[in-house]
Scaffold this motif. Structure first.
Motif, short mmCIF file in Angstrom:
data_model
loop_
_atom_site.label_atom_id
_atom_site.label_comp_id
_atom_site.label_asym_id
_atom_site.label_seq_id
_atom_site.Cartn_x
_atom_site.Cartn_y
_atom_site.Cartn_z
N SER A 22 0.73 -1.13 -0.11
CA SER A 22 -0.17 -0.03 -0.24
C SER A 22 0.81 1.31 -0.02
O SER A 22 0.69 2.15 -0.52
N GLY A 23 1.99 1.06 0.71
CA GLY A 23 2.68 2.46 0.86
C GLY A 23 3.80 2.34 -0.22
O GLY A 23 4.51 3.42 -0.65
N GLY A 24 3.93 1.44 -1.12
CA GLY A 24 4.76 1.48 -2.22
C GLY A 24 6.25 1.35 -1.79
O GLY A 24 6.47 1.19 -0.75
N ARG A 57 8.02 -0.10 -6.67
CA ARG A 57 6.86 -0.94 -7.00
C ARG A 57 5.78 0.07 -6.62
O ARG A 57 5.87 0.42 -5.21
N LYS A 82 -3.63 4.62 -5.18
CA LYS A 82 -2.76 5.83 -5.01
C LYS A 82 -1.72 6.33 -5.68
O LYS A 82 -1.39 7.57 -5.85
N ARG A 85 -1.08 7.72 -10.99
CA ARG A 85 -0.36 8.85 -11.67
C ARG A 85 1.09 8.30 -12.22
O ARG A 85 1.57 8.41 -13.16
N GLU A 86 1.74 8.00 -11.05
CA GLU A 86 3.19 7.59 -11.26
C GLU A 86 3.18 6.11 -12.32
O GLU A 86 4.01 6.27 -13.19
N VAL A 88 1.20 5.56 -14.71
CA VAL A 88 0.96 6.18 -16.11
C VAL A 88 2.22 6.48 -16.55
O VAL A 88 2.64 6.55 -17.51
N ALA A 110 -7.34 2.37 -0.02
CA ALA A 110 -7.12 3.50 -0.85
C ALA A 110 -5.97 3.26 -2.11
O ALA A 110 -5.95 3.68 -3.00
N HIS A 114 -7.81 4.91 -4.85
CA HIS A 114 -7.67 6.34 -4.59
C HIS A 114 -7.15 7.04 -5.68
O HIS A 114 -6.88 8.37 -5.88
N ASP A 117 -9.32 9.76 -8.95
CA ASP A 117 -9.54 11.41 -9.21
C ASP A 117 -8.69 11.37 -10.20
O ASP A 117 -8.98 12.30 -11.23
N ASP A 118 -7.49 10.84 -10.15
CA ASP A 118 -6.45 11.43 -11.23
C ASP A 118 -6.92 10.46 -12.43
O ASP A 118 -6.84 11.15 -13.74
N LYS B 82 -2.12 14.89 -3.40
CA LYS B 82 -2.25 13.27 -3.99
C LYS B 82 -0.77 12.91 -4.22
O LYS B 82 -0.58 11.75 -4.16
N ARG B 85 3.87 11.25 -1.66
CA ARG B 85 4.75 10.35 -1.65
C ARG B 85 5.96 10.60 -2.63
O ARG B 85 7.26 10.52 -2.47
N GLU B 86 5.46 11.01 -3.88
CA GLU B 86 6.55 11.58 -4.80
C GLU B 86 7.43 12.65 -4.37
O GLU B 86 8.54 12.83 -4.53
N ASP B 118 -0.80 8.31 3.09
CA ASP B 118 0.72 7.88 3.03
C ASP B 118 1.42 8.58 4.09
O ASP B 118 2.38 8.14 4.58
#
Lengths: 224, 224
Positions: A22-24, A57, A82, A85-86, A88, A110, A114, A117-118, B82, B85-86, B118
């Protein structure tokens, strides 16, 4: 994360957009308060290009590049978390994916929803499918929970650029057809009393995608 | 985006973590359906390192590195959108920021609050401040809206790793003290009938930070 099948334009393919927690990954704390020696996974993750980097990841997500019998391709996205966007920016650009045709949601946490929206921002700019409303397949409970957080994603016949919610029936006995692909929902336990979905699809190759599971109910394990 | 003041350890500094729109820059559609010639902003944004790259812009957010009179530093974050994290991966690593001490929220839109999830994951791992609950300053309306989306961020005396909500009074007449820094809320119009906040702070240098505004009410424009 990587395309595992179907380099040819005449084949279907699976693109793993994310296989992380979840947190990547990387974990921020590994980079900012590094151990000694530093964690090799996180410390290398920022300096390697996406296509050679197994250590960056994003949230778990699969893009099905579905080549139909007439040769047309449809793009079916499972989960939009979440880090959408990254994902994509890293993978749609690399694999030259120009749109998403529909979305399947496994559950409403999430890391699975989540990015809606994006996704809708992309949709408004014509990147997500050509229709005015993108079909999103989810259980009633999943949709209700997502809408409590994103009330502006409610279906409206008078508003373009939103979601056309498609409810997956709770008895999970029937398959449904999403952008031409027949899909069977696979209910699984995600934690003790929380049901999430996996999905079974494919004719030539039978694929069961189950991303967030702690236990398989016998009806799912023993089923088709 | 960049640290504009106070390279010295004995000075305060402002670190602009993001100066982009809600969807961020680059725009996915510019990369996936490029114009001819390609948009130079988006096409260059993925290949340049963060510290030399003005064209990769995350959600608007400011980190105040506040050096107190005793030389101790506190880290005050305005908005956690949003792309949080980035922003941590790009800027906390570059400027060696090890924690956040408190958060101020300007309003409750996704580009200002959707990184709370996050942030709390970071908090649980000890990256965000040492207390068990991080203070988050917001109007009642902003808090209520955020909690409707993240009910697990509700304050609980029995649960570590959550948010200690601090309500900014609606008359906006009083300053408040956040991690040692006196802050005046600056109500502004964000759209026709929606009030967002800016913040005024600083003794040696007076700084007004107003990130999302369409019109200044006269009481804010003519005030201190």
């Amino acid at each position: 994360m990587a395309k595992v099948d179907g380099a040819s334009e005449e084949q279907s393919a699976l693109i793993f957009l994310g296989t992380g927690c979840s947190g990547g990954v990387p974990k921020a704390q590994c980079l900012i308060r590094p151990s000694n020696p530093p964690c090799p996974v996180c410390s290398q993750s920022l300096s390697v290009k996406p296509e050679h980097n197994p250590n960056y990841r994003c949230n778990t997500s699969l893009l099905i590049d579905y080549c139909q019998t007439n040769g047309d391709h449809n793009y079916i996205l499972i989960d939009v978390g979440k880090t959408f966007r990254e994902q994509v920016l890293r993978w749609f650009t690399y694999y030259k994916i120009r749109r998403v045709d529909c979305v399947l949601l496994t559950h409403e946490h999430a890391d699975a929803v989540h990015g809606l929206d994006d996704m809708c921002s992309m949709q408004q700019s014509g990147l997500v499918n050509d229709a005015s409303q993108i079909p999103v397949y989810a259980t009633q409970e999943c949709m209700d929970s997502a809408l409590s957080r994103f009330p502006y994603l409610r279906k409206s016949e008078h508003k373009q650029g939103r979601v056309d919610w498609k409810i997956i029936e709770e008895n999970f006995e029937k398959p449904f057809v999403a952008s031409g692909l027949q899909v069977y929902p696979l209910p699984v336990m995600h934690g003790e009393d929380y049901v999430a979905l996996g999905f079974l699809f494919g004719n030539k190759c039978r694929v069961a995608y189950v991303s967030d599971v702690s236990q398989f109910p016998s009806t799912t394990e023993d089923g088709e």
